[in-house]
Design an enzyme around this catalytic site. Sequence first.
Site, short mmCIF file in Angstrom:
data_model
loop_
_atom_site.label_atom_id
_atom_site.label_comp_id
_atom_site.label_asym_id
_atom_site.label_seq_id
_atom_site.Cartn_x
_atom_site.Cartn_y
_atom_site.Cartn_z
N GLY A 22 -81.69 -86.97 4.56
CA GLY A 22 -81.15 -86.43 3.31
C GLY A 22 -79.87 -87.13 2.94
CB VAL A 27 -82.33 -84.32 11.49
CG1 VAL A 27 -82.60 -83.47 12.73
CG2 VAL A 27 -81.27 -83.66 10.63
CE LYS A 42 -76.09 -82.74 9.18
NZ LYS A 42 -75.59 -81.45 8.62
CG ASP A 140 -75.44 -74.92 1.66
OD1 ASP A 140 -75.73 -74.53 0.51
OD2 ASP A 140 -75.80 -76.01 2.13
#
Length: 515
Positions: A22, A27, A42, A140
């Site tokens: 992303g 990841v 990550k 989030d």
Amino acid sequence: MVSDSNRLVAGRYQLLRELGRGGMGVVWEGRDTLLHRQVAIKEVLLPDGLSPGDRERQLLRTAREARTAAKLNHPNVVAVYDVVEEGGRPWIVMELVSHPSVEQVVLTSGALPVREAADLGKQVLSALRAAHQVGILHRDVKPSNILLGDDGRAVLMDFGIATVEGDASLTRTGMVTGSPSFLAPERVRAENAGPESDLWSLGATLYACMVGRSPFERGDPMATLNALLNEEPDYRRIPPAMHPILKGLLRKEPQDRVDAEEADRLLSAILASRPAHDDLDVPERRKRGKSGGPGRALLAAAATVVLVLTGGAVAYFRTASPAEGAPRASTQPAAATGSITPSATPTVTATPTPTPTPSVTRVAPAVRAWTSRDGWSIMRPTGWRGARGEAYTHWTRRDGNAHLGVQALYVDLTPGEIIVTEQENLAQTAQDVVNRGRRTVTHQGVKAVEWEFSWTAGEENEQRWVRPGARYREVRRALVVGDTAYVLSWTVAERQWPRNRALMRQVIGSFTVAP
């Protein structure tokens, strides 16, 4: 950017394969060579052109994320094991949870059933309460940050923009972090945000579980934020059982929202209500990957089309009569015996016998009225086995060769558009489909569209009553009443179609929605 596997990070963590990518990083599935366990790693990507000060700020923020998450030891939170620096970038070592996100589940399998959504909400709420108790805000919460396992376990991940109450912010002044569709209004207004902001995001997430998107998603960030600040959610597509919790969490002002304790009570009330299903549990539905109702793939095919379907879980109920249809009335006629003498002109000598009293077998009606708790009713065939889900109710004849279904859809589509989508969905599972006509009809004063067709069941089919390789003939009728669309379906083994046509017309035509 690390592009090859089997590299060691910090001399300890071996990269095995890329799991996802992303804007903020990559990841990896990895292995801790010291403790001999599988992990998720990550790789945080820092934007090009960062000044030394900004790069240092990002490294500090990543280290803070690890410290924040390390404070949480909760079954519904992804555990963070370590944070290291390699090649000028931070790497976060986490628990490896091989589950799809809620966003992926909804996009591929359709909206979650009410009780499954409530259970997910309770789990995420439990994780948030644990975080809030130690002064951590997630900031989030959204469907893509919640993983959902085959066993129903929900895991909240990515505390990447989490804050610890009392810590100085490491973000630039005026910079709003988080996903716009799931931000709380006070965060958009740059006001102080507390635990209530995470509860708002949980509410928006539960809404998305029902309809496939945030209640304020408008396709453009500014339009989304404007809707979030000035518009109320549209609850017409939401099953009524979810209204109290969503309306309690999605109040604009944080002081007006329900707190975590009340939210937990409202979610528990949904779970404690009479189950809408108990035939298949959550793990079995996940293994199947499809719903028990036809058309759950509709949401995956078009994100703007939103269904609230059963998810394959149903509760069986049996009818009182064992008859498959309407048995014929039978009477035992008076009997006579005679002896015939051999002669050219036969003569009959009557032997008196008692005349039995005629016996009559009670005639069972061909159909019986059935009323849904959602306000619609239908004359369903007597003796057929029924099953009920969140928004899909169906009956199957005992020999398995005939089936009746009533599906409720919370969509903004015309009957014709619904039938077109039904045709597209059928093509994915059925073989040798023969279109036998599509027509507009009037149903109880409402315009409806009816489609008649024949098809052969393939090996893979989401309906448990369907027999692979069998040939069926079917009618589907779509109509819209108020804010809800309905699809009525009648399916019979093709060779039995002619003798079932009259009963089909009687049953389909009886469908009524209460005012």
